[in-house]
Enzyme design. Structure first.
Site, short mmCIF file in Angstrom:
data_model
loop_
_atom_site.label_atom_id
_atom_site.label_comp_id
_atom_site.label_asym_id
_atom_site.label_seq_id
_atom_site.Cartn_x
_atom_site.Cartn_y
_atom_site.Cartn_z
N TYR A 235 -10.76 -6.33 11.43
CA TYR A 235 -9.79 -5.96 12.29
C TYR A 235 -9.56 -7.24 13.18
O TYR A 235 -10.52 -7.54 14.04
CB TYR A 235 -10.62 -4.90 12.89
CG TYR A 235 -10.70 -3.66 12.11
CD1 TYR A 235 -9.99 -2.45 12.20
CD2 TYR A 235 -11.88 -3.54 11.23
CE1 TYR A 235 -10.22 -1.48 11.48
CE2 TYR A 235 -12.24 -2.48 10.59
CZ TYR A 235 -11.32 -1.54 10.58
OH TYR A 235 -11.47 -0.48 9.65
N GLN B 224 -6.61 -4.80 9.16
CA GLN B 224 -5.79 -3.76 9.78
C GLN B 224 -4.33 -4.62 10.14
O GLN B 224 -4.39 -5.76 10.35
CB GLN B 224 -6.26 -3.38 11.31
CG GLN B 224 -5.89 -2.22 11.83
CD GLN B 224 -5.60 -1.18 11.05
OE1 GLN B 224 -4.51 -1.00 10.56
NE2 GLN B 224 -6.28 -0.10 11.21
N GLU C 185 0.73 -1.12 0.08
CA GLU C 185 -0.06 -0.03 -0.18
C GLU C 185 0.87 1.10 -0.15
O GLU C 185 1.86 1.30 0.66
CB GLU C 185 -1.00 0.03 1.23
CG GLU C 185 -1.60 1.24 1.60
CD GLU C 185 -2.19 1.15 2.94
OE1 GLU C 185 -3.11 0.42 3.09
OE2 GLU C 185 -1.87 2.16 3.92
P1 FAD Z 1 -17.33 0.03 8.83
O1 FAD Z 1 -17.22 -1.11 8.16
O2 FAD Z 1 -18.46 1.02 8.35
O3 FAD Z 1 -17.40 -0.12 10.39
C1 FAD Z 1 -17.10 1.07 11.26
C2 FAD Z 1 -17.68 0.62 12.68
O4 FAD Z 1 -18.95 0.61 12.75
C3 FAD Z 1 -17.14 -0.61 13.25
O5 FAD Z 1 -16.67 -0.58 14.56
C4 FAD Z 1 -18.49 -1.56 12.91
O6 FAD Z 1 -18.66 -2.67 13.77
C5 FAD Z 1 -19.42 -0.53 13.25
N1 FAD Z 1 -20.65 -0.79 12.31
C6 FAD Z 1 -20.64 -1.30 11.20
N2 FAD Z 1 -22.05 -1.04 10.72
C7 FAD Z 1 -22.83 -0.83 11.64
C8 FAD Z 1 -24.15 -0.49 11.87
N3 FAD Z 1 -24.98 -0.92 11.05
N4 FAD Z 1 -24.71 -0.25 13.17
C9 FAD Z 1 -23.75 0.17 14.01
N5 FAD Z 1 -22.49 0.01 13.95
C10 FAD Z 1 -21.98 -0.56 12.59
N6 FAD Z 1 -8.99 5.28 6.41
C11 FAD Z 1 -8.68 6.24 5.52
O7 FAD Z 1 -9.25 7.34 5.89
N7 FAD Z 1 -8.05 6.07 4.49
C12 FAD Z 1 -7.60 4.87 3.87
O8 FAD Z 1 -7.04 4.62 2.80
C13 FAD Z 1 -7.72 3.79 4.84
N8 FAD Z 1 -7.25 2.50 4.30
C14 FAD Z 1 -7.49 1.44 5.32
C15 FAD Z 1 -7.14 0.24 4.88
C16 FAD Z 1 -7.19 -0.98 5.60
C17 FAD Z 1 -6.90 -2.32 5.25
C18 FAD Z 1 -7.90 -0.79 7.14
C19 FAD Z 1 -8.09 -1.81 7.82
C20 FAD Z 1 -8.37 0.51 7.40
C21 FAD Z 1 -8.16 1.39 6.39
N9 FAD Z 1 -8.54 3.01 6.88
C22 FAD Z 1 -8.34 4.12 6.02
C23 FAD Z 1 -9.37 3.10 8.08
C24 FAD Z 1 -10.81 2.95 8.32
O9 FAD Z 1 -11.36 3.69 7.45
C25 FAD Z 1 -11.35 3.28 9.55
O10 FAD Z 1 -10.80 2.09 10.42
C26 FAD Z 1 -12.88 3.51 9.91
O11 FAD Z 1 -12.80 3.73 11.16
C27 FAD Z 1 -13.66 2.10 9.69
O12 FAD Z 1 -13.65 1.93 8.49
P2 FAD Z 1 -14.47 0.63 8.11
O13 FAD Z 1 -14.72 0.53 6.61
O14 FAD Z 1 -14.02 -0.61 8.68
O15 FAD Z 1 -16.01 0.85 8.54
#
Ligand code: FAD
Length: 317
Positions: free
Chosen positions: A179, A210, A18
């Site tokens: 995660y 992560q 990445e």
């Molecule tokens: P989601 O899947 O939407 O989940 C977020 C939280 O909400 C979790 O705690 C989940 O359990 C909870 N949740 C999900 N759905 C619901 C629901 N319907 N009701 C209640 N709770 C719910 N960030 C950046 O800004 N730029 C990047 O390029 C970037 N790259 C990343 C690459 C990887 C491989 C990883 C692991 C993370 C990256 N991140 C990046 C960080 C990421 O944006 C954050 O970790 C963010 O806080 C969560 O993203 P997510 O897509 O996992 O969220």
């Protein structure tokens, strides 16, 4: 090619990494220097992260505060095009819910489709540093599951504002984040896995994790993900620790633990060079164990600096 195809056709564990888009003012040359050496290990794809603008408030002599954006890393579409053209490798842009309306998401996906991008990693993003809670844009997505649904909808020809399906469609393979040590907002791993399953049910085709430093946590995570009925490939994310500052910064920022055995070695270090040596050796051992366990692909967080990942890949691939 789609990441799922790369994985299903691979005869051994794949290497991928990445990079971060350069800050405004930096050139593509700097970016390419962080990629070029790693091409030796034949990565099928390179991820390009996306960063929301951060804002600060500037005080004017008349007392008024002006909100100005700092730390711009613009041009994900252009960067993907440049990487694909220069290195003949698939670029995987990260696409966020945060900062995007549905309309802007659709426009970004149309642009990415035009330049031949076939995979996107769908993410929610975090709150800007100046705010303590993630707030979607008006008409933006609150959770990644809904972003995945929009992308999958476009794959089926469902665009916004079209009353009937257009006949045109994209064909993105969608990845999502997982995660091993639980997302920091989730009250439990079980809760987090339920929502990971919802992303997969919405159409996600692979998971990238992560970073983690304890393989046991990854193996336990994979077991629980499978028990939850999720069968898609899981790609572990690895980061070599390279500076003294990262010893406290990584756990604080990414909500993870450093194992005792790693900390015992890091506590003996007094310079960044010592830390880097320990970090590289640790990542080599992690990588070898993950490959021996049959992991489909190892994904390295390089922070756009090739040297540590190069040393690891030389030992491992
Ligand atoms: P989601 O899947 O939407 O989940 C977020 C939280 O909400 C979790 O705690 C989940 O359990 C909870 N949740 C999900 N759905 C619901 C629901 N319907 N009701 C209640 N709770 C719910 N960030 C950046 O800004 N730029 C990047 O390029 C970037 N790259 C990343 C690459 C990887 C491989 C990883 C692991 C993370 C990256 N991140 C990046 C960080 C990421 O944006 C954050 O970790 C963010 O806080 C969560 O993203 P997510 O897509 O996992 O969220």
């Amino acid at each position: 090619m789609k990441i799922t195809e790369f994985i299903s056709q691979a005869e051994k564990t794949l290497f991928s990494f990445e990079i971060l888009p350069p800050l405004k003012g930096q050139s593509l040359k700097d970016l390419c220097e962080g990629i070029e050496p790693l091409m030796e290990f034949n990565p099928p794809f390179v991820d390009v992260t996306y960063h929301r603008e951060e804002f600060i408030y500037k005080k004017h002599p008349n007392g008024l505060l002006e909100k100005v954006s700092t730390k711009k890393r613009p041009g994900t579409v252009g960067i993907c095009a440049a990487i694909m053209n220069r290195f003949q490798v698939d670029a995987v842009p990260h696409l966020l819910c945060g900062g995007f309306s549905r309309e802007e998401t659709e426009n970004a996906l149309i642009d990415l489709n035009f330049i031949g991008v076939q995979n996107v990693l769908a993410l929610r993003g975090d709150a800007p540093k100046s705010e303590n809670k993630f707030v979607p844009e008006p008409d933006g997505h609150s959770y990644t599951k809904d972003l995945v649904s929009q992308i999958v909808g476009m794959n089926k020809g469902r665009y916004l504002h079209e009353e009937t399906e257009t006949g045109f469609h994209t064909d993105f393979c969608v990845g999502v984040a997982g995660y091993p040590e639980k997302h920091f907002e989730a009250p439990s791993l079980k809760f987090d896995l339920k929502h990971l399953k919802a992303k997969v049910d919405a159409g996600a085709e692979y998971i990238v994790t992560q970073m983690f430093f304890d393989n046991q946590k990854y193996f336990e995570f994979v077991k629980k993900v499978r028990e939850a009925g999720i069968t898609i490939p899981i790609i572990p994310g690895l980061k070599p620790i390279t500076t003294l500052g990262q010893i406290t910064m990584l756990p604080r920022t990414f909500f993870l633990d450093l194992p005792d055995a790693l900390m015992d070695e890091l506590e003996k270090c007094s310079t960044n060079a010592d830390v880097k040596q320990v970090g590289i050796e640790w990542a080599i051992q992690q990588s070898k164990e993950l490959i021996a366990a049959g992991t489909p692909c190892l994904h390295y967080y390089t922070m756009s600096k090739a040297d540590a990942t190069y040393k690891i890949a030389t030992e491992v691939f």
